[in-house]
Design a protein around this motif. Structure first.
Motif, PDB file in Angstrom:
ATOM      1  N   LYS A  16     -43.940  17.904 -29.181  1.00  0.00           N
ATOM      2  CA  LYS A  16     -44.307  16.546 -29.571  1.00  0.00           C
ATOM      3  C   LYS A  16     -44.574  15.737 -28.310  1.00  0.00           C
ATOM      4  CE  LYS A  16     -41.629  16.451 -33.791  1.00  0.00           C
ATOM      5  NZ  LYS A  16     -40.527  15.796 -34.518  1.00  0.00           N
ATOM      6  N   THR A  17     -45.698  15.106 -28.302  1.00  0.00           N
ATOM      7  CA  THR A  17     -46.033  14.235 -27.183  1.00  0.00           C
ATOM      8  C   THR A  17     -45.990  12.796 -27.673  1.00  0.00           C
ATOM      9  OG1 THR A  17     -48.368  14.438 -27.665  1.00  0.00           O
ATOM     10  CG2 THR A  17     -47.454  15.982 -26.066  1.00  0.00           C
ATOM     11  N   GLU A  18     -45.337  11.958 -26.910  1.00  0.00           N
ATOM     12  CA  GLU A  18     -45.245  10.540 -27.267  1.00  0.00           C
ATOM     13  C   GLU A  18     -46.092   9.736 -26.301  1.00  0.00           C
ATOM     14  OE1 GLU A  18     -41.151   9.497 -27.190  1.00  0.00           O
ATOM     15  OE2 GLU A  18     -40.587  10.988 -28.659  1.00  0.00           O
ATOM     16  N   SER A  19     -46.741   8.720 -26.852  1.00  0.00           N
ATOM     17  CA  SER A  19     -47.541   7.859 -25.975  1.00  0.00           C
ATOM     18  C   SER A  19     -46.613   6.962 -25.172  1.00  0.00           C
ATOM     19  CB  SER A  19     -48.503   7.020 -26.814  1.00  0.00           C
ATOM     20  OG  SER A  19     -47.762   6.195 -27.672  1.00  0.00           O
ATOM     21  N   TRP A  20     -47.053   6.620 -24.009  1.00  0.00           N
ATOM     22  CA  TRP A  20     -46.243   5.805 -23.111  1.00  0.00           C
ATOM     23  C   TRP A  20     -46.977   4.487 -22.900  1.00  0.00           C
ATOM     24  CZ3 TRP A  20     -45.574   6.684 -17.194  1.00  0.00           C
ATOM     25  CH2 TRP A  20     -44.565   5.831 -16.729  1.00  0.00           C
ATOM     26  N   ASP A  21     -46.360   3.425 -23.345  1.00  0.00           N
ATOM     27  CA  ASP A  21     -46.978   2.108 -23.175  1.00  0.00           C
ATOM     28  C   ASP A  21     -46.634   1.591 -21.780  1.00  0.00           C
ATOM     29  OD1 ASP A  21     -47.975   2.164 -25.742  1.00  0.00           O
ATOM     30  OD2 ASP A  21     -46.124   1.304 -26.578  1.00  0.00           O
ATOM     31  N   TRP A  22     -47.690   1.304 -21.045  1.00  0.00           N
ATOM     32  CA  TRP A  22     -47.475   0.796 -19.692  1.00  0.00           C
ATOM     33  C   TRP A  22     -47.007  -0.658 -19.767  1.00  0.00           C
ATOM     34  CZ3 TRP A  22     -47.808   3.880 -15.449  1.00  0.00           C
ATOM     35  CH2 TRP A  22     -48.367   5.129 -15.646  1.00  0.00           C
TER      36      TRP A  22
END
Length: 54
Positions: A46-52
């Motif tokens: 599972k890949t999670e998006s990373w909010d900058w």
């Protein structure tokens, strides 16, 4: 002239080619993969998006 006698040179040629084609490849192929490969599981990570933060 001894250079024109093909008997010893032909034997040397055939034995050297036998060494190159039979003995050397078997010795080198034994060292390419000495360990057996283990299969990798095919499950997807599972890949999670990373909010900058900016």
């Amino acid at each position: 002239m001894p250079q024109l006698n093909p008997d010893p040179w032909f034997a040397i040629l055939t034995f050297s080619w036998l060494i190159f084609l039979i003995i050397i490849p078997t010795k080198t192929l034994n060292h390419i993969m000495p360990n057996e490969l283990t299969p990798v599981s095919a499950e997807k990570h599972k890949t999670e998006s990373w909010d900058w933060p900016w």
